[in-house]
Design a protein around this motif. Structure first.
Motif, PDB file in Angstrom:
ATOM      1  N   VAL A 267      50.810  -9.785   0.095  1.00 56.66           N
ATOM      2  CA  VAL A 267      51.267 -10.833  -0.821  1.00 56.66           C
ATOM      3  C   VAL A 267      50.937 -12.214  -0.258  1.00 56.66           C
ATOM      4  O   VAL A 267      50.426 -13.089  -0.965  1.00 56.66           O
ATOM      5  CB  VAL A 267      52.779 -10.692  -1.082  1.00 56.66           C
ATOM      6  N   ILE A 268      51.202 -12.419   1.029  1.00 53.45           N
ATOM      7  CA  ILE A 268      50.929 -13.719   1.653  1.00 53.45           C
ATOM      8  C   ILE A 268      49.430 -14.011   1.658  1.00 53.45           C
ATOM      9  O   ILE A 268      48.980 -15.105   1.275  1.00 53.45           O
ATOM     10  CB  ILE A 268      51.491 -13.747   3.087  1.00 53.45           C
ATOM     11  N   GLY A 269      48.634 -13.008   2.087  1.00 53.85           N
ATOM     12  CA  GLY A 269      47.186 -13.218   2.165  1.00 53.85           C
ATOM     13  C   GLY A 269      46.553 -13.424   0.810  1.00 53.85           C
ATOM     14  O   GLY A 269      45.713 -14.323   0.634  1.00 53.85           O
ATOM     15  N   VAL A 270      46.935 -12.597  -0.165  1.00 57.94           N
ATOM     16  CA  VAL A 270      46.357 -12.712  -1.500  1.00 57.94           C
ATOM     17  C   VAL A 270      46.751 -14.028  -2.147  1.00 57.94           C
ATOM     18  O   VAL A 270      45.927 -14.698  -2.793  1.00 57.94           O
ATOM     19  CB  VAL A 270      46.795 -11.512  -2.364  1.00 57.94           C
ATOM     20  N   LEU A 271      47.983 -14.429  -1.980  1.00 58.50           N
ATOM     21  CA  LEU A 271      48.440 -15.682  -2.572  1.00 58.50           C
ATOM     22  C   LEU A 271      47.651 -16.862  -2.000  1.00 58.50           C
ATOM     23  O   LEU A 271      47.267 -17.786  -2.736  1.00 58.50           O
ATOM     24  CB  LEU A 271      49.936 -15.856  -2.303  1.00 58.50           C
ATOM     25  N   THR A 272      47.380 -16.807  -0.700  1.00 64.35           N
ATOM     26  CA  THR A 272      46.583 -17.866  -0.071  1.00 64.35           C
ATOM     27  C   THR A 272      45.179 -17.914  -0.676  1.00 64.35           C
ATOM     28  O   THR A 272      44.666 -18.994  -1.035  1.00 64.35           O
ATOM     29  CB  THR A 272      46.493 -17.629   1.442  1.00 64.35           C
ATOM     30  N   MET A 273      44.529 -16.758  -0.807  1.00 67.67           N
ATOM     31  CA  MET A 273      43.168 -16.710  -1.360  1.00 67.67           C
ATOM     32  C   MET A 273      43.149 -17.111  -2.831  1.00 67.67           C
ATOM     33  O   MET A 273      42.183 -17.731  -3.300  1.00 67.67           O
ATOM     34  CB  MET A 273      42.599 -15.310  -1.190  1.00 67.67           C
ATOM     35  N   MET A 274      44.190 -16.789  -3.555  1.00 70.44           N
ATOM     36  CA  MET A 274      44.249 -17.160  -4.969  1.00 70.44           C
ATOM     37  C   MET A 274      44.260 -18.675  -5.130  1.00 70.44           C
ATOM     38  O   MET A 274      43.579 -19.236  -6.006  1.00 70.44           O
ATOM     39  CB  MET A 274      45.476 -16.530  -5.629  1.00 70.44           C
ATOM     40  N   PHE A 275      45.007 -19.378  -4.291  1.00 68.83           N
ATOM     41  CA  PHE A 275      45.030 -20.835  -4.372  1.00 68.83           C
ATOM     42  C   PHE A 275      43.704 -21.434  -3.901  1.00 68.83           C
ATOM     43  O   PHE A 275      43.286 -22.496  -4.378  1.00 68.83           O
ATOM     44  CB  PHE A 275      46.186 -21.394  -3.543  1.00 68.83           C
ATOM     45  N   VAL A 276      43.050 -20.737  -2.959  1.00 71.11           N
ATOM     46  CA  VAL A 276      41.731 -21.222  -2.525  1.00 71.11           C
ATOM     47  C   VAL A 276      40.724 -21.114  -3.662  1.00 71.11           C
ATOM     48  O   VAL A 276      39.927 -22.028  -3.904  1.00 71.11           O
ATOM     49  CB  VAL A 276      41.258 -20.438  -1.291  1.00 71.11           C
TER      50      VAL A 276
ATOM     51  N   TYR B 194      42.267 -10.061  -6.953  1.00 70.97           N
ATOM     52  CA  TYR B 194      43.428 -10.591  -6.235  1.00 70.97           C
ATOM     53  C   TYR B 194      44.705 -10.432  -7.055  1.00 70.97           C
ATOM     54  O   TYR B 194      45.780 -10.146  -6.501  1.00 70.97           O
ATOM     55  CB  TYR B 194      43.208 -12.067  -5.895  1.00 70.97           C
ATOM     56  N   SER B 195      44.590 -10.613  -8.360  1.00 75.04           N
ATOM     57  CA  SER B 195      45.781 -10.452  -9.193  1.00 75.04           C
ATOM     58  C   SER B 195      46.277  -9.014  -9.163  1.00 75.04           C
ATOM     59  O   SER B 195      47.481  -8.759  -9.171  1.00 75.04           O
ATOM     60  CB  SER B 195      45.483 -10.880 -10.634  1.00 75.04           C
ATOM     61  N   ARG B 196      45.312  -8.078  -9.124  1.00 72.61           N
ATOM     62  CA  ARG B 196      45.694  -6.682  -8.983  1.00 72.61           C
ATOM     63  C   ARG B 196      46.314  -6.426  -7.606  1.00 72.61           C
ATOM     64  O   ARG B 196      47.324  -5.723  -7.480  1.00 72.61           O
ATOM     65  CB  ARG B 196      44.480  -5.778  -9.175  1.00 72.61           C
ATOM     66  N   GLN B 197      45.679  -6.979  -6.581  1.00 71.60           N
ATOM     67  CA  GLN B 197      46.219  -6.813  -5.234  1.00 71.60           C
ATOM     68  C   GLN B 197      47.580  -7.490  -5.090  1.00 71.60           C
ATOM     69  O   GLN B 197      48.426  -7.035  -4.316  1.00 71.60           O
ATOM     70  CB  GLN B 197      45.247  -7.388  -4.197  1.00 71.60           C
ATOM     71  N   PHE B 198      47.786  -8.548  -5.834  1.00 70.65           N
ATOM     72  CA  PHE B 198      49.057  -9.265  -5.754  1.00 70.65           C
ATOM     73  C   PHE B 198      50.182  -8.461  -6.414  1.00 70.65           C
ATOM     74  O   PHE B 198      51.304  -8.391  -5.898  1.00 70.65           O
ATOM     75  CB  PHE B 198      48.919 -10.625  -6.423  1.00 70.65           C
TER      76      PHE B 198
ATOM     77  N   GLY C 185      37.593  -9.365   1.437  1.00 72.86           N
ATOM     78  CA  GLY C 185      36.597  -8.540   0.769  1.00 72.86           C
ATOM     79  C   GLY C 185      36.295  -8.945  -0.656  1.00 72.86           C
ATOM     80  O   GLY C 185      35.114  -9.097  -1.028  1.00 72.86           O
ATOM     81  N   PRO C 186      37.263  -9.134  -1.549  1.00 71.09           N
ATOM     82  CA  PRO C 186      36.960  -9.511  -2.933  1.00 71.09           C
ATOM     83  C   PRO C 186      36.195 -10.838  -3.038  1.00 71.09           C
ATOM     84  O   PRO C 186      35.320 -10.977  -3.896  1.00 71.09           O
ATOM     85  CB  PRO C 186      38.354  -9.623  -3.578  1.00 71.09           C
ATOM     86  N   ARG C 187      36.529 -11.790  -2.168  1.00 71.11           N
ATOM     87  CA  ARG C 187      35.812 -13.070  -2.229  1.00 71.11           C
ATOM     88  C   ARG C 187      34.338 -12.883  -1.867  1.00 71.11           C
ATOM     89  O   ARG C 187      33.443 -13.442  -2.516  1.00 71.11           O
ATOM     90  CB  ARG C 187      36.463 -14.071  -1.272  1.00 71.11           C
TER      91      ARG C 187
END
Length: 666
Positions: free
Chosen positions: A220-229, A357-361, A70-72
Motif C-alpha cells: 500500500v505504501i509503495g503503490v501509493l507513492t508510485m501512483m502520486f509519481v 497500481y490501482s489493482r495492486q492498491f 515493475g509496472p512503471r
C-alpha cells in the motif's frame, strides 16, 4: 494423646459444586473481546525475535519496492510499442513537432494531443532492441521480487513457530504455578482445548496472515507513492474509495468478533463434554446415560455449528464487499485515465502502469479483508490463552527458603483453619500432632475434610490461619518442591501414564536401577502378576490401565511409593481397589513401608487402621475424637458408631428386613 478426646462442631453450609461437572453446568459469561489489546499483546510476544522480524521487514521492503517498480518499467515497454506503431505511419525526415503541426493543420487535433504524450520518431517503427532491454529488466525485477518474497515467508514462518513454541512453553510453566483451586473450577477438556486447539489456531492464523499483512502494508505504501509519481490526479481518484473500504471492514469486523469468541468458547465446552464422556464411558453405559450424553453432545455441537457459521458468514461478507469497491475504483481510474491520454496529459504506458497500481492498491486491502476471519479467530484464541497465562498464581516460594536440618518426621497442625470458599467454613482451629515414626489414621464420613488435610500437608492449598510445621519449620517457609520431595503419596484414584510397567514404577524415583524397581515391585506384591503377562515388565499400558485390573493398577502405584522411599507417607484409601486377600498382603507390606516413617492414612475401612498409633475422627472439618483403636471403641463415641455401622450394620439391616411384613403390589 493418652485417651480419647471429643469436641463439638456446628454444621457448615454445604460447599458449592466444584470440579469438571461444575464447569459443564455453566459459569460466568465470557467477558467482551478486547481485539486491539489482545492483538498488540500477541505482537509484543514476538519481541524476543526482533532480529528475525527486522530481517523479514527488510526483505519485504525490498521485495515490494521491486514489485511496485515493475509496472512503471513495463509501461515504458508499452510506450515503445505504441511509439513504434505510430511512428511508422508518419512520414520520415520530419520532427515530432512538425508531425503534430501537420496533424492539426489537417483537422486531426485529438490525434495531435495523443502524440504530444508519446516519445515518437516519425518514420521509425518499433525499437525491438530497446523493447528487449526493458522486458529483460522487468523479468529480473520480478524474479528478484519473488525470491525475496519467498525468503521473507521463510523468515516469517521461523518467527511464528518460535513464538508459538515459546507460548506453549509459557503455558506449561504456568501450569506448575497455578493453584489446585484453578483446576478444580474447570473441566479438563476445556483446559486442554486452550493448550491444543487455541494455540494451534494461533499458529495457523499467524502463519497465514503475518507475512501477507506485512506485504500488504508495504505494498500500500509503495503503490501509493508510485501512483502520486505517475499522476497525482489519478492517485486522488483512487484514494476516494479507501475510506469506504475501511468503514465496511470495521463495521463488519465488529459484528463478527463476538461470534468468534463464542465459537472458541463453544469449542472448549464441547471438548470438555467429550473428554468427560470418554473418560467415564463405562459409567455412562452402566447407568443408561448414553442417550442423554448423545443429546448433550448434539446440543453443544449445534451451538458450535451455529457460532462458527455466523462467525465465518459475517466475516466472509468483507471480501465480496471489497471486490465490489475495488471494481468501482478500477472503473473510475480507467475512465479518467483514458480521458487524460486523449488530452495528451499522460502517456498510454503510464495509464497502463497506473491501472496495475490501482489493482495492486486494492489487492492488499482485499487480502486483509479476506484474512479478517483468520485474524479475528486467532485473536479470540489468543485471548483465551492470555486469560490462562494471567490467572492468579499460587504464592511464590520464600527466598531464602528454610530446610529442616534433620528430617525426623514430626508434623504439627497448629490452630489451622481453611476454607475452599471464603463464605463456607470447612476446617476451623484444628490442632493435631504426628510424632516421628507414628502412623496417624484419619477417619470420618465423606466430606469431613480427611483428604483436605493431605492437600494442606503437601501445600496444594495454603492454610487460611494457623500453621503446619515439619520438625518445627513452617511448611510455608519451605520451597514446595523441597517439601514434596519428603512425601510419598498413594491415592484412591490411580494415575498411570502410557508406557511400560517398569516405566510406571520407576516414576517414583530419579533414574532407579532395574534391581531397585524389581525390589519395589516385589515389596508391593506386583512381581507375581507382572511375570504372568506376555511381556512382563515391558508390557505397555495406557493411562486407563488397559490390560490390568483396578486392583493391579493400585498395586503399581503402591510399588511406585515403595521405590520413592519417602520420609513421610500419605495413604489416601490406598487399598480401596484390591481384594481381601491382596489387601492383607498389601497391609503387611505397608507396615514394613511405614516402619520408621511418619504416616498419614486416610481410610474408610476401619479394619485397615486398627494398628495405627493414633486415630483421628473428623466430622464437618473438625476433630471430634482421637486416640487408639481400643480407646476409641471403649469411649463409645463417633468412632464406635462408625465401627458398629461398618461391621454390624449389615446384620442389623438384615434382621430389620426379616421383621418387616411383606407387602403385595406397588
Amino acid at each position: 494423646m493418652s485417651g480419647p478426646t471429643t469436641t463439638t462442631a456446628s454444621r457448615p453450609s454445604p460447599p458449592p459444586m466444584r470440579g469438571p461437572m461444575a464447569a459443564m453446568m455453566g459459569g460466568p459469561p465470557a467477558k467482551a473481546m478486547d481485539f486491539r489489546g489482545s492483538s498488540l499483546r500477541l505482537i509484543r510476544s514476538m519481541r524476543s525475535h526482533r532480529a528475525l522480524v527486522f530481517t523479514a521487514i527488510s526483505l519485504g521492503v525490498v521485495s515490494v519496492a521491486l514489485s511496485v517498480t515493475g509496472p512503471r518499467v513495463l509501461g515504458m515497454a508499452t510506450d515503445i510499442i505504441f511509439a513504434g506503431l505510430v511512428g511508422e505511419r508518419l512520414p520520415a525526415g520530419i520532427t515530432k513537432v512538425q508531425a503534430i503541426a501537420r496533424l492539426r493543420a489537417t483537422g486531426q487535433g485529438r490525434m495531435a494531443d495523443v502524440l504530444q504524450g508519446v516519445d515518437v520518431v516519425p518514420g521509425r517503427g518499433v525499437d525491438f532492441t530497446a523493447l528487449a532491454h526493458v522486458l529483460m529488466v522487468v523479468l529480473v525485477i520480478y524474479v528478484l521480487a519473488s525470491l525475496l518474497a519467498w525468503l521473507q515467508g521463510r523468515v516469517t514462518t521461523l518467527v511464528v513457530q518460535r513464538t508459538v513454541y515459546a507460548m506453549r512453553r509459557d503455558v506449561e510453566e504456568k501450569f506448575a504455578r497455578l493453584p489446585l483451586a484453578w483446576f478444580d473450577g474447570r473441566s479438563r477438556g476445556e483446559v486442554l482445548s486452550r493448550v491444543t486447539n487455541d494455540i494451534d489456531n494461533i499458529a495457523q492464523s499467524l502463519q497465514q496472515t503475518m507475512s501477507q499483512l506485512l506485504t500488504a502494508l508495504l505494498t500500500v505504501i509503495g503503490v501509493l507513492t508510485m501512483m502520486f509519481v505517475v499522476s497525482p490526479l489519478l492517485a486522488v481518484v483512487a484514494l476516494v474509495t479507501v475510506p469506504l473500504s475501511a468503514l465496511v471492514t470495521v463495521r463488519i469486523g465488529k459484528k463478527a468478533q463476538p461470534r468468534f469468541v463464542e465459537q472458541w468458547a463453544s469449542t472448549g465446552r464441547l471438548n470438555g463434554h467429550v473428554e468427560e464422556m470418554y473418560t467415564g464411558h463405562a459409567i455412562v453405559k452402566v447407568f443408561g446415560r448414553t442417550q442423554e450424553a448423545r443429546e448433550t453432545f448434539v446440543a453443544e455441537n449445534a451451538k458450535l455449528y451455529e457460532a462458527s457459521f455466523r462467525a465465518q458468514f459475517i466475516s466472509g461478507l468483507i471480501q465480496p464487499a471489497m471486490f465490489f469497491i475495488g471494481n468501482l475504483n478500477y472503473v473510475f481510474v480507467a475512465v479518467i485515465g483514458g480521458l487524460r491520454v486523449a488530452s495528451g496529459a499522460i502517456s498510454l504506458g503510464d495509464v497502463q502502469a497506473f491501472i496495475q497500481y490501482s489493482r495492486q492498491f486494492s489487492q492488499p486491502l482485499t487480502q486483509v479483508a479476506s484474512m479478517a476471519n483468520l485474524l479475528q479467530s486467532g485473536v479470540a484464541s489468543a485471548e483465551r490463552v492470555f486469560e490462562l497465562l494471567d490467572a492468579p498464581e499460587q504464592s511464590p516460594d520464600p527466598t531464602p527458603a528454610v530446610v529442616p536440618s534433620k528430617v525426623s518426621g514430626r508434623v504439627a497442625f497448629e490452630d489451622v483453619s481453611f476454607r475452599y470458599v471464603p463464605d463456607t467454613p470447612l476446617i476451623e482451629h484444628l490442632d493435631l500432632v504426628a510424632e516421628p515414626g507414628n502412623t496417624v489414621a484419619i477417619v470420618g464420613p465423606t466430606g469431613a475434610g480427611k483428604t483436605t488435610l493431605a492437600n494442606l500437608l503437601l501445600r496444594f492449598y495454603d492454610v487460611d490461619a494457623g500453621r503446619i510445621t515439619l520438625d518445627g519449620v513452617d511448611t510455608r517457609d519451605m520451597r514446595r518442591e523441597d517439601l514434596r520431595d519428603l512425601f510419598g503419596m498413594v491415592l484412591q484414584d490411580t494415575w498411570l501414564f502410557n508406557g511400560t510397567i517398569r516405566d510406571n514404577i520407576a516414576y517414583g524415583a530419579q533414574d532407579p536401577t532395574p534391581e531397585q524397581v524389581l525390589e519395589a515391585a516385589t515389596a508391593a506384591y506386583v512381581d507375581h502378576f507382572v511375570r504372568t503377562l506376555p511381556d512382563g515388565y515391558d508390557t505397555v499400558i495406557d493411562e486407563e490401565g488397559a490390560g490390568v485390573s483396578a486392583g493391579q493398577r493400585q498395586l503399581l502405584t503402591i510399588a511406585r511409593a515403595f521405590l520413592a522411599d519417602p520420609a513421610i507417607l500419605i495413604l489416601d484409601e490406598a487399598t480401596s481397589s484390591v481384594d481381601t486377600r491382596t489387601e492383607a498382603l498389601v497391609q503387611r507390606a505397608m507396615a514394613d513401608l511405614r516402619r520408621g516413617r511418619t504416616s498419614f492414612v486416610v481410610a474408610h475401612r476401619l479394619s485397615t487402621i486398627r494398628d495405627a498409633d493414633h486415630i483421628v475422627v473428623m466430622e464437618e472439618g473438625q476433630i471430634v475424637e482421637q486416640g487408639t483403636h481400643q480407646e476409641l471403641l471403649d469411649a463409645g463415641g463417633a468412632y464406635h458408631r462408625l465401627y458398629a455401622a461398618q461391621f454390624s450394620g449389615a446384620v442389623v439391616q438384615d434382621e430389620e428386613l426379616a421383621a418387616t411384613p411383606t407387602r403385595v403390589g406397588r
